[in-house]
Design a protein around this motif. Structure first.
Motif, mmCIF file in Angstrom:
data_model
loop_
_atom_site.group_PDB
_atom_site.id
_atom_site.type_symbol
_atom_site.label_atom_id
_atom_site.label_comp_id
_atom_site.label_asym_id
_atom_site.label_seq_id
_atom_site.Cartn_x
_atom_site.Cartn_y
_atom_site.Cartn_z
ATOM 1 N N GLY A 1 2.171 -0.666 -4.486
ATOM 2 C CA GLY A 1 1.556 -0.290 -3.228
ATOM 3 C C GLY A 1 0.653 -1.415 -2.760
ATOM 4 N N CYS B 1 0.462 0.295 2.188
ATOM 5 C CA CYS B 1 -0.217 1.590 2.150
ATOM 6 C C CYS B 1 -1.698 1.417 2.458
ATOM 7 N N SER C 1 -0.481 8.371 3.093
ATOM 8 C CA SER C 1 -0.015 7.038 2.753
ATOM 9 C C SER C 1 0.082 6.873 1.239
ATOM 10 N N SER C 2 -0.943 7.323 0.528
ATOM 11 C CA SER C 2 -0.928 7.243 -0.932
ATOM 12 C C SER C 2 0.164 8.128 -1.522
ATOM 13 N N SER D 1 2.989 8.838 -0.190
ATOM 14 C CA SER D 1 4.294 8.212 0.019
ATOM 15 C C SER D 1 4.624 7.242 -1.115
ATOM 16 N N VAL D 2 3.614 6.519 -1.598
ATOM 17 C CA VAL D 2 3.847 5.589 -2.710
ATOM 18 C C VAL D 2 4.190 6.369 -3.978
#
Length: 205
Positions: free
Chosen positions: A135, A165, A172-173, A175-176
């Protein structure tokens, strides 16, 4: 009298590490996605850290993780992730083997201003054969490098996810983390394909 169903879903718990260099945003990521108040072991930095911690690029940092961070996030009713943030400084790396024990995979956070800070994390997980995703934490919205440039700089294969990210942002976190689960599942299925009678036990989502 009506009774509710008595067969609640028993979730599978998976251990994920959040790793990377000093000051890259590991504590922030754990805190942004955890659905419970995160456990943090941050202590204020003192003059004792002079000569040990490289503050180039993070001059405003006044505290550091000395053991680990811990948080929890439910991805689905049948899948819960337990997140363990690793300490970034070299003098605390002795804890990594214990933290990595039983981990499904890891997120390696990278700061393109100090990309060399994540080399050790990438090497560690590659040598252990641990699935990981990278990320790229875009501090203050800065996106000076694209994912493919980071992939080339870190000499990563095409199967390792590299994503931009914002560690402060939950979605966003998350998604990683989901990208990591996908690559871990793919590797588990590839391994199980060589073993008769197995199906790859990582839950889907």
């Amino acid at each position: 009298m009506a009774y509710a169903a008595s067969n609640p879903v028993m979730p599978t718990a998976l251990k994920i590490l959040i790793a990377g260099g000093f000051g890259v945003g590991k504590t922030t990521m754990v805190g942004s996605v955890s659905e419970v108040p995160p456990l943090e072991t941050e202590e204020r930095m003192t003059v004792a850290s002079l000569g040990h911690d490289n503050l180039a690029g993070v001059e405003g940092k006044f505290a550091t993780t000395v053991a680990m961070d811990f948080g929890r996030i439910t991805i689905a009713p049948e899948l819960v992730l337990y997140l363990f943030g690793t300490p970034g400084q070299h003098r605390f790396w002795f804890m990594w083997d214990d933290l990595a024990l039983g981990a499904l995979g890891a997120v390696v956070l990278a700061d393109t201003r100090r990309l060399e800070q994540c080399f050790a994390s990438v090497d560690y997980f590659e040598k252990r054969g641990t699935p990981f995703a990278v990320g790229v934490n875009c501090f203050h919205g800065r996106r000076e490098w694209n994912p493919e440039q980071v992939r080339k700089a870190l000499d990563l294969g095409p199967d390792t996810p590299v994503m931009l990210c914002d560690a402060r942002d939950r979605e966003s976190s998350k998604s990683v983390l989901l990208a990591l689960l996908d690559v871990a599942r793919a590797q588990a299925l590839a391994r199980s394909a060589t073993l008769p009678g197995t199906t790859g036990a990582l839950p889907g989502r």
